[in-house]
Design a protein around this motif. Structure first.
Motif: not given
Length: 230
Positions: A205-223
């Motif tokens: 949540g701190r690294t990618y899946c933030t409250a604003r402007n999440p960075d979804c370019d990672n394998p966990v979010c992809d899955a």
């Protein structure tokens, strides 16, 4: 949407470990949390301070509290205005000072004068959580942190990061309150994963899946992620 099962939760945990690293409970909290009888009480007071505030301000408030007062009895007996000023950096000083003193009074009453939460260890998880949440101002997140981090009980602590990521991944329903999120994750997450998954979801949540402007370019979010960014 794929249904969540305990097996799929284990897959999520493994994928988060691959993205980050394994979580070491002993490294974070020490191998023997009961070596210091007051450690559980200190954990409870620090977690109360952490409610709705950034981590750095929690640390500053906790340092201020435990440097100013030598004993838990001193904290319980402190003038409220003085205690409020001592912890002001944590925000909500009036509410949090009252919660801290109520918690200490409840512990002292339960034990007959000792400031120790050791009695919770002998309780079932549900009874221990119920005892803590009976204290006004101690909610399921605060209780779950104390019971999991200090006693190793299988409680899934749901802070803002865990709740946000869990909703985006579909682990809990979008409309779930924080209390219901605790219930849903408590029923779903395998006991042995309650601590490491808590830590890993916060990290995500701190690294990618933030409250604003999440960075979804990672394998966990992809899955797993179902948010609009994905």
């Amino acid at each position: 949407m794929t249904e969540w099962t305990q097996s799929r939760v284990r897959d999520l945990h493994d994928d988060l470990v691959t993205l980050y690293e394994p979580v070491d409970r002993e490294e974070a909290h020490g191998a023997d949390p009961d070596a210091n009888p007051g450690a559980g009480v200190r954990q409870l007071l620090t977690t109360i301070l952490s409610q709705n505030v950034a981590d750095q301000n929690t640390r500053r408030a906790a340092d201020s509290l435990f440097e100013r007062y030598d004993t838990f009895a001193d904290i319980e007996a402190a003038e409220q205005a003085e205690l409020e000023e001592t912890i002001r950096v944590a925000g909500l000083p009036t509410q949090k000072s009252a919660r801290i003193q109520r918690a200490l009074a409840a512990i002292r009453d339960e034990t007959g004068g000792a400031y120790s939460l050791a009695f919770l260890d002998a309780m079932s998880t549900d009874d221990a959580k119920g005892w803590l949440t009976d204290i006004k101002g101690v909610g399921p997140k605060t209780a779950s942190v104390v019971l999991n981090f200090h006693f190793g009980k299988p409680t899934m602590a749901v802070d803002t990061h865990v709740e946000r990521v869990s909703k985006r991944f579909g682990l809990v329903s979008d409309s779930a309150t924080n209390e219901h999120a605790h219930d849903q994750l408590g029923n779903l997450v395998p006991d042995e994963l309650t601590y490491p998954l808590h830590v890993l979801l916060i990290r995500h949540g701190r690294t990618y899946c933030t409250a604003r402007n999440p960075d979804c370019d990672n394998p966990v979010c992809d899955a797993y992620c179902t948010c609009s960014g994905c």
